[in-house]
Motif scaffolding. Structure first.
Motif: not given
Length: 132
Positions: A76-87
Motif C-alpha cells: 500500500a505504501l509503495a502504491q501511494k508513493k507511485r501515485w504521488a510521483a505520478y501526480k
C-alpha cells in the motif's frame, strides 16, 4: 407471411431429448479430454490430468496463499508513493473540499412557511371564485 404454429412438446419427451443431448456432449467432452491428456504427455513435463480435475477427484487442494499485514502495508505504501510521483509529474491538482451546505435559520423557515400559506390561500380563493 404466415405464422407457423408449433405443436408443444410433452415435458417427458423434452426431458428425454435433453438427457440424450447431455449424454452425447459428455461423451464428446471425455473424448476431447483424453486427446488433451495424450498431447500433454507427448509434450512432457506437464501432468496428463487437468488441474481442475485433480482438485475435484478428492485430492486435497493447495492451501490458499495469504499475505501478512506487514506485506499488505508495504504494498500500500509503495502504491501511494507511485501515485504521488505520478501526480507530481503530471501536475494533477488536489481536489478542493466541497463548501459546507448552508443552513436556514428558524426565522427564515418561518417566513417561507408564512409566504407559502399566503400563496395557497390566494390560489384557493381564486379557484373558488372561478367555480362559483
Amino acid at each position: 407471411m404466415g405464422i407457423i404454429k408449433l405443436m408443444p412438446r410433452l415435458p417427458k419427451q423434452d426431458t428425454e431429448l435433453l438427457e440424450a443431448a447431455l449424454i452425447g456432449f459428455e461423451h464428446k467432452r471425455d473424448e476431447v479430454e483424453r486427446k488433451i491428456a495424450e498431447l500433454r504427455s507427448r509434450i512432457g513435463g506437464q501432468s496428463a490430468a487437468r488441474p481442475a480435475a485433480a482438485g475435484a477427484s478428492g485430492a486435497p487442494a493447495a492451501a490458499k496463499r495469504t499475505m501478512s499485514a506487514a506485506a499488505r502495508r508495504r504494498i500500500a505504501l509503495a502504491q501511494k508513493k507511485r501515485w504521488a510521483a505520478y501526480k507530481a509529474e503530471h501536475g494533477v491538482k488536489p481536489v478542493a473540499p466541497k463548501p459546507q451546505k448552508r443552513v436556514i435559520s428558524a426565522a427564515g423557515r418561518a417566513r417561507i412557511a408564512a409566504a407559502t400559506k399566503k400563496r395557497w390561500a390566494a390560489y384557493r380563493k381564486a379557484h373558488e371564485a372561478k367555480a362559483s
